[in-house]
Design a protein around this motif. Sequence first.
Motif, PDB file in Angstrom:
ATOM      1  N   ILE A   1      12.636  24.539 -35.559  1.00 24.83           N
ATOM      2  CA  ILE A   1      13.607  24.348 -34.481  1.00 24.83           C
ATOM      3  C   ILE A   1      14.144  22.917 -34.434  1.00 24.83           C
ATOM      4  O   ILE A   1      14.809  22.521 -33.476  1.00 24.83           O
ATOM      5  CB  ILE A   1      13.022  24.743 -33.114  1.00 24.83           C
ATOM      6  CG1 ILE A   1      11.819  23.863 -32.747  1.00 24.83           C
ATOM      7  CG2 ILE A   1      12.639  26.210 -33.099  1.00 24.83           C
ATOM      8  CD1 ILE A   1      11.266  24.146 -31.337  1.00 24.83           C
ATOM      9  N   GLY A   2      13.821  22.137 -35.469  1.00 27.35           N
ATOM     10  CA  GLY A   2      14.364  20.788 -35.549  1.00 27.35           C
ATOM     11  C   GLY A   2      13.695  19.768 -34.652  1.00 27.35           C
ATOM     12  O   GLY A   2      14.334  18.806 -34.218  1.00 27.35           O
ATOM     13  N   ARG A   3      12.396  19.965 -34.406  1.00 26.04           N
ATOM     14  CA  ARG A   3      11.662  19.000 -33.579  1.00 26.04           C
ATOM     15  C   ARG A   3      10.386  18.585 -34.320  1.00 26.04           C
ATOM     16  O   ARG A   3       9.271  18.715 -33.801  1.00 26.04           O
ATOM     17  CB  ARG A   3      11.325  19.614 -32.217  1.00 26.04           C
ATOM     18  CG  ARG A   3      12.557  20.057 -31.461  1.00 26.04           C
ATOM     19  CD  ARG A   3      12.241  20.739 -30.139  1.00 26.04           C
ATOM     20  NE  ARG A   3      11.536  19.885 -29.222  1.00 26.04           N
ATOM     21  CZ  ARG A   3      11.537  20.057 -27.891  1.00 26.04           C
ATOM     22  NH1 ARG A   3      12.220  21.048 -27.353  1.00 26.04           N
ATOM     23  NH2 ARG A   3      10.860  19.251 -27.116  1.00 26.04           N
ATOM     24  N   PRO A   4      10.502  18.068 -35.542  1.00 21.87           N
ATOM     25  CA  PRO A   4       9.322  17.792 -36.367  1.00 21.87           C
ATOM     26  C   PRO A   4       8.413  16.698 -35.828  1.00 21.87           C
ATOM     27  O   PRO A   4       7.279  16.557 -36.294  1.00 21.87           O
ATOM     28  CB  PRO A   4       9.938  17.374 -37.713  1.00 21.87           C
ATOM     29  CG  PRO A   4      11.289  16.836 -37.355  1.00 21.87           C
ATOM     30  CD  PRO A   4      11.758  17.685 -36.217  1.00 21.87           C
ATOM     31  N   HIS A   5       8.895  15.912 -34.878  1.00 22.51           N
ATOM     32  CA  HIS A   5       8.071  14.818 -34.362  1.00 22.51           C
ATOM     33  C   HIS A   5       7.211  15.240 -33.173  1.00 22.51           C
ATOM     34  O   HIS A   5       6.425  14.428 -32.671  1.00 22.51           O
ATOM     35  CB  HIS A   5       8.965  13.633 -33.970  1.00 22.51           C
ATOM     36  CG  HIS A   5       9.764  13.079 -35.118  1.00 22.51           C
ATOM     37  ND1 HIS A   5       9.179  12.483 -36.212  1.00 22.51           N
ATOM     38  CD2 HIS A   5      11.097  13.051 -35.347  1.00 22.51           C
ATOM     39  CE1 HIS A   5      10.116  12.101 -37.065  1.00 22.51           C
ATOM     40  NE2 HIS A   5      11.288  12.445 -36.572  1.00 22.51           N
ATOM     41  N   ASP A   6       7.335  16.493 -32.738  1.00 29.07           N
ATOM     42  CA  ASP A   6       6.503  16.963 -31.640  1.00 29.07           C
ATOM     43  C   ASP A   6       5.053  17.097 -32.105  1.00 29.07           C
ATOM     44  O   ASP A   6       4.783  17.721 -33.148  1.00 29.07           O
ATOM     45  CB  ASP A   6       6.997  18.318 -31.120  1.00 29.07           C
ATOM     46  CG  ASP A   6       8.274  18.192 -30.304  1.00 29.07           C
ATOM     47  OD1 ASP A   6       8.717  17.046 -30.078  1.00 29.07           O
ATOM     48  OD2 ASP A   6       8.821  19.232 -29.885  1.00 29.07           O
ATOM     49  N   ASP A   7       4.126  16.521 -31.359  1.00 30.73           N
ATOM     50  CA  ASP A   7       2.701  16.589 -31.687  1.00 30.73           C
ATOM     51  C   ASP A   7       2.166  17.965 -31.282  1.00 30.73           C
ATOM     52  O   ASP A   7       2.191  18.309 -30.100  1.00 30.73           O
ATOM     53  CB  ASP A   7       1.963  15.482 -30.917  1.00 30.73           C
ATOM     54  CG  ASP A   7       0.469  15.470 -31.195  1.00 30.73           C
ATOM     55  OD1 ASP A   7      -0.050  16.434 -31.786  1.00 30.73           O
ATOM     56  OD2 ASP A   7      -0.195  14.500 -30.791  1.00 30.73           O
ATOM     57  N   PRO A   8       1.696  18.787 -32.241  1.00 26.79           N
ATOM     58  CA  PRO A   8       1.224  20.139 -31.899  1.00 26.79           C
ATOM     59  C   PRO A   8       0.150  20.157 -30.816  1.00 26.79           C
ATOM     60  O   PRO A   8       0.154  21.044 -29.950  1.00 26.79           O
ATOM     61  CB  PRO A   8       0.674  20.668 -33.234  1.00 26.79           C
ATOM     62  CG  PRO A   8       1.472  19.942 -34.262  1.00 26.79           C
ATOM     63  CD  PRO A   8       1.674  18.562 -33.697  1.00 26.79           C
ATOM     64  N   ALA A   9      -0.773  19.201 -30.855  1.00 28.46           N
ATOM     65  CA  ALA A   9      -1.823  19.168 -29.840  1.00 28.46           C
ATOM     66  C   ALA A   9      -1.230  18.953 -28.450  1.00 28.46           C
ATOM     67  O   ALA A   9      -1.594  19.630 -27.481  1.00 28.46           O
ATOM     68  CB  ALA A   9      -2.839  18.077 -30.158  1.00 28.46           C
ATOM     69  N   LYS A  10      -0.287  18.021 -28.349  1.00 31.35           N
ATOM     70  CA  LYS A  10       0.341  17.756 -27.045  1.00 31.35           C
ATOM     71  C   LYS A  10       1.205  18.928 -26.592  1.00 31.35           C
ATOM     72  O   LYS A  10       1.325  19.190 -25.394  1.00 31.35           O
ATOM     73  CB  LYS A  10       1.151  16.469 -27.105  1.00 31.35           C
ATOM     74  CG  LYS A  10       0.283  15.215 -27.138  1.00 31.35           C
ATOM     75  CD  LYS A  10       1.106  13.965 -26.859  1.00 31.35           C
ATOM     76  CE  LYS A  10       0.194  12.746 -26.694  1.00 31.35           C
ATOM     77  NZ  LYS A  10       0.962  11.531 -26.352  1.00 31.35           N
ATOM     78  N   VAL A  11       1.815  19.620 -27.561  1.00 31.69           N
ATOM     79  CA  VAL A  11       2.605  20.811 -27.222  1.00 31.69           C
ATOM     80  C   VAL A  11       1.713  21.848 -26.527  1.00 31.69           C
ATOM     81  O   VAL A  11       2.086  22.417 -25.501  1.00 31.69           O
ATOM     82  CB  VAL A  11       3.242  21.423 -28.492  1.00 31.69           C
ATOM     83  CG1 VAL A  11       3.747  22.841 -28.217  1.00 31.69           C
ATOM     84  CG2 VAL A  11       4.391  20.550 -28.981  1.00 31.69           C
ATOM     85  N   VAL A  12       0.529  22.094 -27.088  1.00 26.71           N
ATOM     86  CA  VAL A  12      -0.374  23.095 -26.511  1.00 26.71           C
ATOM     87  C   VAL A  12      -0.888  22.634 -25.148  1.00 26.71           C
ATOM     88  O   VAL A  12      -0.973  23.427 -24.207  1.00 26.71           O
ATOM     89  CB  VAL A  12      -1.548  23.385 -27.466  1.00 26.71           C
ATOM     90  CG1 VAL A  12      -2.512  24.386 -26.830  1.00 26.71           C
ATOM     91  CG2 VAL A  12      -1.032  23.938 -28.802  1.00 26.71           C
ATOM     92  N   ILE A  13      -1.205  21.360 -25.025  1.00 24.72           N
ATOM     93  CA  ILE A  13      -1.705  20.858 -23.745  1.00 24.72           C
ATOM     94  C   ILE A  13      -0.608  20.908 -22.682  1.00 24.72           C
ATOM     95  O   ILE A  13      -0.869  21.252 -21.518  1.00 24.72           O
ATOM     96  CB  ILE A  13      -2.256  19.431 -23.905  1.00 24.72           C
ATOM     97  CG1 ILE A  13      -3.504  19.476 -24.790  1.00 24.72           C
ATOM     98  CG2 ILE A  13      -2.590  18.814 -22.546  1.00 24.72           C
ATOM     99  CD1 ILE A  13      -3.988  18.130 -25.246  1.00 24.72           C
ATOM    100  N   GLU A  14       0.634  20.616 -23.078  1.00 24.67           N
ATOM    101  CA  GLU A  14       1.746  20.742 -22.128  1.00 24.67           C
ATOM    102  C   GLU A  14       1.898  22.193 -21.686  1.00 24.67           C
ATOM    103  O   GLU A  14       2.147  22.481 -20.519  1.00 24.67           O
ATOM    104  CB  GLU A  14       3.044  20.244 -22.771  1.00 24.67           C
ATOM    105  CG  GLU A  14       4.213  20.122 -21.805  1.00 24.67           C
ATOM    106  CD  GLU A  14       5.000  21.403 -21.629  1.00 24.67           C
ATOM    107  OE1 GLU A  14       5.721  21.521 -20.627  1.00 24.67           O
ATOM    108  OE2 GLU A  14       4.893  22.299 -22.497  1.00 24.67           O
ATOM    109  N   HIS A  15       1.727  23.119 -22.633  1.00 26.35           N
ATOM    110  CA  HIS A  15       1.808  24.547 -22.321  1.00 26.35           C
ATOM    111  C   HIS A  15       0.737  24.950 -21.303  1.00 26.35           C
ATOM    112  O   HIS A  15       1.030  25.615 -20.307  1.00 26.35           O
ATOM    113  CB  HIS A  15       1.640  25.364 -23.605  1.00 26.35           C
ATOM    114  CG  HIS A  15       1.531  26.838 -23.393  1.00 26.35           C
ATOM    115  ND1 HIS A  15       2.595  27.687 -23.537  1.00 26.35           N
ATOM    116  CD2 HIS A  15       0.473  27.610 -23.034  1.00 26.35           C
ATOM    117  CE1 HIS A  15       2.212  28.931 -23.275  1.00 26.35           C
ATOM    118  NE2 HIS A  15       0.928  28.907 -22.974  1.00 26.35           N
TER     119      HIS A  15
END
Length: 233
Positions: free
Chosen positions: A72-86
């Motif tokens: 989706i064109g957001r390669p700098h998003d940290d996967p760990a932080k993505v899950v914690i934000e979720h």
Amino acid sequence: KQKHIDHLRWRREYGVDSILETPKPYFDVVKKYYPHVFHKRSKGKAACIIQMEKAGQFGTLLEAVGRYADEIGRPHDDPAKVVIEHVSFVMTFLFEKLDARPWPNGKTIRIVDMSNLGMNDIGMEVFAFLGMMSDASKVGFVERIHKIYVVNPPQSFAVIYGACKSMISEKTRRQIIVCADIPEFVKQVSREVSLDDIPREYGGSCDCVDCWRGDENEEALCRLVDDVNRVSF
């Protein structure tokens, strides 16, 4: 004082003040690799919203989020932080929309199915991620967990739980009930929750057609995500 400072830091870092109004591009992919849903409000001694989750395969989850970020064109998003934000979003929805009673009344009961736990959950990256998850829960939702019932624990659970114990306070550890099998879980949970509110796959007698879909609270969460994503995308 330190808890308050940490709580404010968490709110700033994950945009909690507006988290219910911001887009959720990763919602479906996190749900797919980390199944978790609301499942009724208990009618027993502890009148709490029940949550179910199938924890495990966290390495796979982080890899999937990373791949999707690239797509989706957001390669700098940290996967760990993505899950914690979720998770912060889901829990904020719970305590602002589903059970907004002020502490000490608004709490949740969690049924954590560990049958998906595998060898790829034993690694430094996963332990670091679980540490971040523990920290976010500890500072973001203080005193909001009534009980955590762990079911179907495999042998690898003892290794991971032993490594993570130091991240969990003694009070929280007392709220975690590890059940060796389903009969033990039924015995423990029925002391304060009606079995009518417990899925049949875990020894309960609820009337759901599919306990992982269709709960009115879960439907309300998904409608909110659809609304904010429709506006944003």
